[in-house]
Scaffold this motif. Structure first.
Motif, PDB file in Angstrom:
ATOM      1  N   ILE A  98       0.897  -1.247  -0.004  1.00  0.00           N
ATOM      2  CA  ILE A  98       0.071  -0.060   0.010  1.00  0.00           C
ATOM      3  C   ILE A  98       0.897   1.108  -0.115  1.00  0.00           C
ATOM      4  CG2 ILE A  98      -1.507   1.395   1.357  1.00  0.00           C
ATOM      5  CD1 ILE A  98      -2.944  -1.123  -0.250  1.00  0.00           C
ATOM      6  N   ASN A  99       1.894   1.090   0.823  1.00  0.00           N
ATOM      7  CA  ASN A  99       2.604   2.413   0.965  1.00  0.00           C
ATOM      8  C   ASN A  99       3.895   2.511  -0.159  1.00  0.00           C
ATOM      9  OD1 ASN A  99       1.429   3.135   3.273  1.00  0.00           O
ATOM     10  ND2 ASN A  99       2.672   1.909   4.628  1.00  0.00           N
ATOM     11  N   GLN A 100       4.434   1.421  -0.552  1.00  0.00           N
ATOM     12  CA  GLN A 100       5.526   1.479  -1.493  1.00  0.00           C
ATOM     13  C   GLN A 100       5.321   0.867  -2.878  1.00  0.00           C
ATOM     14  OE1 GLN A 100       9.301   1.518   0.524  1.00  0.00           O
ATOM     15  NE2 GLN A 100       8.325   1.445   2.552  1.00  0.00           N
ATOM     16  N   ASN A 101       4.205   0.293  -2.776  1.00  0.00           N
ATOM     17  CA  ASN A 101       3.782  -0.869  -3.980  1.00  0.00           C
ATOM     18  C   ASN A 101       4.885  -1.994  -4.298  1.00  0.00           C
ATOM     19  OD1 ASN A 101       2.115  -1.099  -6.327  1.00  0.00           O
ATOM     20  ND2 ASN A 101       3.373  -0.182  -7.834  1.00  0.00           N
ATOM     21  N   TYR A 102       5.544  -2.332  -3.416  1.00  0.00           N
ATOM     22  CA  TYR A 102       6.254  -3.746  -3.538  1.00  0.00           C
ATOM     23  C   TYR A 102       5.349  -5.104  -3.462  1.00  0.00           C
ATOM     24  CZ  TYR A 102      10.420  -1.095  -2.746  1.00  0.00           C
ATOM     25  OH  TYR A 102      11.700  -0.283  -2.528  1.00  0.00           O
ATOM     26  N   LYS A 103       5.592  -5.685  -4.543  1.00  0.00           N
ATOM     27  CA  LYS A 103       4.859  -7.099  -4.771  1.00  0.00           C
ATOM     28  C   LYS A 103       5.090  -8.114  -3.713  1.00  0.00           C
ATOM     29  CE  LYS A 103       4.047  -6.125  -9.705  1.00  0.00           C
ATOM     30  NZ  LYS A 103       4.066  -6.528 -10.865  1.00  0.00           N
ATOM     31  N   THR A 104       4.099  -9.130  -3.525  1.00  0.00           N
ATOM     32  CA  THR A 104       4.515 -10.210  -2.972  1.00  0.00           C
ATOM     33  C   THR A 104       3.674 -11.453  -3.562  1.00  0.00           C
ATOM     34  OG1 THR A 104       4.289  -9.325  -0.848  1.00  0.00           O
ATOM     35  CG2 THR A 104       3.916 -11.614  -0.990  1.00  0.00           C
ATOM     36  N   HIS A 105       4.294 -12.681  -3.978  1.00  0.00           N
ATOM     37  CA  HIS A 105       3.474 -13.731  -4.553  1.00  0.00           C
ATOM     38  C   HIS A 105       3.506 -14.966  -3.744  1.00  0.00           C
ATOM     39  CE1 HIS A 105       4.407 -11.561  -8.167  1.00  0.00           C
ATOM     40  NE2 HIS A 105       5.663 -11.547  -8.320  1.00  0.00           N
ATOM     41  N   ALA A 106       2.721 -15.825  -3.912  1.00  0.00           N
ATOM     42  CA  ALA A 106       2.507 -17.067  -2.994  1.00  0.00           C
ATOM     43  C   ALA A 106       2.104 -17.971  -3.902  1.00  0.00           C
ATOM     44  CB  ALA A 106       1.795 -16.740  -1.586  1.00  0.00           C
ATOM     45  N   THR A 107       2.103 -19.483  -3.404  1.00  0.00           N
ATOM     46  CA  THR A 107       1.371 -20.535  -3.991  1.00  0.00           C
ATOM     47  C   THR A 107       0.814 -21.093  -2.891  1.00  0.00           C
ATOM     48  OG1 THR A 107       3.096 -22.260  -3.514  1.00  0.00           O
ATOM     49  CG2 THR A 107       3.265 -20.992  -5.509  1.00  0.00           C
ATOM     50  N   THR A 108      -0.464 -21.985  -2.942  1.00  0.00           N
ATOM     51  CA  THR A 108      -1.259 -22.420  -2.011  1.00  0.00           C
ATOM     52  C   THR A 108      -1.752 -23.691  -2.518  1.00  0.00           C
ATOM     53  OG1 THR A 108      -2.708 -21.975  -0.084  1.00  0.00           O
ATOM     54  CG2 THR A 108      -3.135 -20.845  -1.975  1.00  0.00           C
ATOM     55  N   ASN A 109      -2.118 -24.529  -1.668  1.00  0.00           N
ATOM     56  CA  ASN A 109      -3.115 -25.736  -1.828  1.00  0.00           C
ATOM     57  C   ASN A 109      -4.550 -25.560  -1.542  1.00  0.00           C
ATOM     58  OD1 ASN A 109      -0.788 -27.091  -2.951  1.00  0.00           O
ATOM     59  ND2 ASN A 109      -0.635 -28.235  -0.985  1.00  0.00           N
ATOM     60  N   LEU A 110      -4.695 -24.160  -0.554  1.00  0.00           N
ATOM     61  CA  LEU A 110      -5.922 -24.113   0.102  1.00  0.00           C
ATOM     62  C   LEU A 110      -6.874 -23.174  -0.732  1.00  0.00           C
ATOM     63  CD1 LEU A 110      -4.574 -23.542   3.575  1.00  0.00           C
ATOM     64  CD2 LEU A 110      -5.076 -25.562   2.515  1.00  0.00           C
ATOM     65  N   ASN A 111      -8.225 -23.203  -0.543  1.00  0.00           N
ATOM     66  CA  ASN A 111      -8.980 -22.284  -1.140  1.00  0.00           C
ATOM     67  C   ASN A 111      -9.204 -21.184  -0.289  1.00  0.00           C
ATOM     68  OD1 ASN A 111     -11.004 -23.043   0.989  1.00  0.00           O
ATOM     69  ND2 ASN A 111     -11.728 -24.843  -0.385  1.00  0.00           N
ATOM     70  N   ALA A 112     -10.153 -20.245  -0.816  1.00  0.00           N
ATOM     71  CA  ALA A 112     -10.497 -18.925   0.029  1.00  0.00           C
ATOM     72  C   ALA A 112     -10.885 -19.185   1.367  1.00  0.00           C
ATOM     73  CB  ALA A 112     -11.136 -17.834  -0.650  1.00  0.00           C
ATOM     74  N   LYS A 113     -11.706 -20.156   1.641  1.00  0.00           N
ATOM     75  CA  LYS A 113     -12.394 -20.437   2.833  1.00  0.00           C
ATOM     76  C   LYS A 113     -11.354 -20.959   3.745  1.00  0.00           C
ATOM     77  CE  LYS A 113     -16.290 -23.098   5.208  1.00  0.00           C
ATOM     78  NZ  LYS A 113     -17.029 -23.862   5.075  1.00  0.00           N
ATOM     79  N   GLU A 114     -10.557 -21.808   3.407  1.00  0.00           N
ATOM     80  CA  GLU A 114      -9.553 -22.516   4.238  1.00  0.00           C
ATOM     81  C   GLU A 114      -8.434 -21.337   4.494  1.00  0.00           C
ATOM     82  OE1 GLU A 114      -9.645 -27.176   2.313  1.00  0.00           O
ATOM     83  OE2 GLU A 114      -8.486 -25.623   1.058  1.00  0.00           O
TER      84      GLU A 114
END
Length: 220
Positions: free
Chosen positions: A173-189
């Motif tokens: 939000i403050n400096q526009n630095y990105k983050t990526h991720a991988t996951t096996n979980l769905n939104a609810k989990e």
């Protein structure tokens, strides 16, 4: 790397031209990108690596994101300012793709792919310093998000990745630095794992790109 021609990548004695310059823009060729990804994947992961036909649609979206094709990403509801949250079943190839795709844009700032469980193990040893370390201005892809254990340091439990995601959101939000991720979980989990506050921040932090639930386990 040739900064004047970042679309031409050399691997050993072979060159891969992923597109052509049109004015000041690179017009990428998806089929040529796939050829390069297949070759680079074999160099990185072994000769059995291959790009699967069933993954073409998701690879198309990811390639558009990484080459920063604003118009097509907008059509696909992908915000190029955000990071990628790549979800899918076990063994579908999420980690390999996130390690691989950054190589098609060698002129862009790269990110480190870090197993989430390793971050928790480091927290258990070093404490809250680790949360600060990953809330810095480097770029990361947190691998296997959501299945890491809770952190414990001197008897105190901590949802380590949840705290780090809050820090990464603030950095975005403050400096526009990105983050990526991988996951096996769905939104609810994910919400059950990290709580509604973190899940809300994740919506602002990530574009969700999901494999089909029926995607085969490529490790078998």
């Amino acid at each position: 790397m040739n900064f004047n021609a970042p679309h031409i990548i050399t691997e050993g004695v072979k060159q891969y031209q992923l597109g052509v310059f049109k004015g000041k823009e690179i017009r990428y060729d998806f089929e040529k990108i796939l050829d390069y990804l297949n070759a680079k994947g074999q160099l990185m992961f072994g000769k059995d690596f291959k790009i699967y036909k069933e993954d073409r649609d998701i690879l198309y979206k990811l390639c558009l994101y990484f080459i920063q094709d604003k118009e097509r990403c907008h059509q696909l509801d992908i915000d190029i300012r955000k990071g990628i949250l790549l979800s899918g079943p076990v063994g579908c190839g999420k980690t390999s793709l996130m390690k691989l795709l950054k190589h098609i844009v060698p002129h862009q700032r790269s990110y480190a792919v870090i197993p989430s469980r390793n971050i928790v193990f480091a927290f258990n040893h070093l404490g809250y310093k680790i949360i600060g370390d990953y809330g810095d201005q480097r770029l990361y892809c947190f691998d296997d998000l959501g299945i890491e254990p809770l952190g414990v340091h001197f008897g105190q439990q901590c949802n380590v990745l949840g705290e780090i995601l809050l820090s990464r959101h603030e950095l975005f939000i403050n400096q526009n630095y990105k983050t990526h991720a991988t996951t096996n979980l769905n939104a609810k989990e994910l919400e059950e794992r990290y709580g509604s506050r973190v899940r809300s921040r994740m919506r602002e932090l990530f574009n969700l790109v999901a494999f089909n639930k029926k995607t085969s386990d490529k490790r078998k």
